[in-house]
Motif scaffolding. Structure first.
Motif, PDB file in Angstrom:
ATOM      1  N   ILE A 127       0.960  -1.155   0.034  1.00  0.00           N
ATOM      2  CA  ILE A 127       0.215   0.066   0.072  1.00  0.00           C
ATOM      3  C   ILE A 127       1.126   1.256   0.008  1.00  0.00           C
ATOM      4  N   PHE A 128       0.570   2.029  -0.946  1.00  0.00           N
ATOM      5  CA  PHE A 128       1.433   3.340  -1.141  1.00  0.00           C
ATOM      6  C   PHE A 128       0.901   4.664  -0.410  1.00  0.00           C
ATOM      7  N   SER A 129       1.691   5.377   0.176  1.00  0.00           N
ATOM      8  CA  SER A 129       1.249   6.614   1.000  1.00  0.00           C
ATOM      9  C   SER A 129       0.610   7.423  -0.195  1.00  0.00           C
ATOM     10  N   PRO A 130      -0.614   7.991   0.256  1.00  0.00           N
ATOM     11  CA  PRO A 130      -1.197   8.955  -0.778  1.00  0.00           C
ATOM     12  C   PRO A 130      -0.750  10.408  -0.803  1.00  0.00           C
ATOM     13  N   ASN A 131       0.346  10.504   0.085  1.00  0.00           N
ATOM     14  CA  ASN A 131       0.894  11.867   0.011  1.00  0.00           C
ATOM     15  C   ASN A 131       2.025  12.151  -1.069  1.00  0.00           C
ATOM     16  N   PRO A 132       1.450  12.995  -1.906  1.00  0.00           N
ATOM     17  CA  PRO A 132       2.270  13.282  -3.333  1.00  0.00           C
ATOM     18  C   PRO A 132       3.453  13.865  -3.027  1.00  0.00           C
ATOM     19  N   LYS A 148       7.952   6.154  10.530  1.00  0.00           N
ATOM     20  CA  LYS A 148       6.754   6.275  10.140  1.00  0.00           C
ATOM     21  C   LYS A 148       6.421   7.640   9.368  1.00  0.00           C
ATOM     22  N   PHE A 149       7.030   8.608   9.515  1.00  0.00           N
ATOM     23  CA  PHE A 149       6.807   9.553   8.644  1.00  0.00           C
ATOM     24  C   PHE A 149       7.464   9.959   7.404  1.00  0.00           C
ATOM     25  N   ASN A 150       8.436   8.918   7.118  1.00  0.00           N
ATOM     26  CA  ASN A 150       8.960   9.038   5.884  1.00  0.00           C
ATOM     27  C   ASN A 150       9.002   7.745   4.857  1.00  0.00           C
ATOM     28  N   GLN A 151       7.969   6.737   5.261  1.00  0.00           N
ATOM     29  CA  GLN A 151       7.658   5.715   4.329  1.00  0.00           C
ATOM     30  C   GLN A 151       6.677   5.827   3.284  1.00  0.00           C
ATOM     31  N   SER A 152       6.965   5.711   2.190  1.00  0.00           N
ATOM     32  CA  SER A 152       6.164   5.771   1.012  1.00  0.00           C
ATOM     33  C   SER A 152       5.315   4.497   0.860  1.00  0.00           C
ATOM     34  N   VAL A 153       5.840   3.465   1.292  1.00  0.00           N
ATOM     35  CA  VAL A 153       5.067   2.222   0.879  1.00  0.00           C
ATOM     36  C   VAL A 153       4.960   1.326   2.296  1.00  0.00           C
ATOM     37  N   GLN A 154       4.181   0.542   2.359  1.00  0.00           N
ATOM     38  CA  GLN A 154       3.845  -0.245   3.509  1.00  0.00           C
ATOM     39  C   GLN A 154       3.829  -1.662   2.862  1.00  0.00           C
ATOM     40  N   SER A 155       4.496  -2.768   3.277  1.00  0.00           N
ATOM     41  CA  SER A 155       4.414  -4.074   2.666  1.00  0.00           C
ATOM     42  C   SER A 155       3.597  -5.044   3.765  1.00  0.00           C
ATOM     43  N   ILE A 156       2.423  -5.633   3.475  1.00  0.00           N
ATOM     44  CA  ILE A 156       2.001  -6.487   4.183  1.00  0.00           C
ATOM     45  C   ILE A 156       2.010  -7.836   3.768  1.00  0.00           C
ATOM     46  N   LYS A 157       2.380  -8.743   4.448  1.00  0.00           N
ATOM     47  CA  LYS A 157       2.485 -10.338   4.191  1.00  0.00           C
ATOM     48  C   LYS A 157       1.126 -10.897   4.108  1.00  0.00           C
TER      49      LYS A 157
END
Length: 197
Positions: A127-132, A148-157
């Protein structure tokens, strides 16, 4: 001084009862051979019934609909989303090197995925951050510290029996799995009720 977390992104996680997980799996898995039939329209990147007749009717699993609606109602309550209704659903079956590139579901209120079967070689869901502005904010900073403030993508197993709901406008993708990948999912969209008027 204080740092406040503004603009959080809601993602709901839920695990179904093992009895229901087995019931859904027993219904869907024997039907996956339809993807091998000649003339069955499916892209090369993943096997799916999105473009053809659905291989399962949700009326066959009313307990799943009940769980899904509970999750949807909770998501709406917590996030302030408009009341919504289930519009569409489709099965996706991922094998070796199958993936689904970055996309979103546009004006859909809530999107989701349920993992029917998964093994340890299944590709992750991202899932990608919606912050352009995030990439601009980080570009050239030279900082490798992840917060948590500079991650542009979160990986979910992916997890068998796991259900995820998220806003339909969020970019997401399914990464390729390993050579013996097993990853079968049911994806779905909820639209706001006012779309139905």
């Amino acid at each position: 001084m204080v740092v406040k977390e503004l603009f959080p992104l809601p993602v709901l996680f839920h695990e179904l009862d093992p009895f229901l997980v087995k019931k859904i799996k027993d219904l869907v898995i024997p039907r996956l051979d339809v993807f091998l039939k000649e003339g069955y329209k499916t892209p090369s990147t993943v096997e799916t019934d999105f473009f053809s007749k659905r291989i399962i009717n949700l009326d066959e699993i009313p307990e799943f609909i009940e769980e899904l609606n509970k999750c949807k109602n909770e998501f709406e309550k917590i996030t302030g989303c408009n009341p919504s209704y289930l519009v569409d659903y489709w099965v996706q079956n991922y094998k070796k090197n199958h993936s689904h590139d970055i996309h979103n579901h546009g004006r859909v209120e809530i999107s989701g995925v349920y993992y029917i079967q998964v093994n340890d070689q299944a590709g992750e869901f991202e899932i990608f951050s919606p912050n352009p502005g995030l990439s601009i904010f980080l570009e050239g900073s030279g900082n490798s510290i992840q917060t948590k403030f500079n991650q542009s993508v979160q990986s979910i197993k992916p997890k068998e029996g796991g259900l995820i709901l998220f806003p339909g406008y969020i970019n997401h993708r399914a990464l390729p799995g390993g050579p013996n990948c097993i990853r079968t999912s049911l994806a779905f969209n909820f639209y706001p009720l006012f779309f139905n008027k």
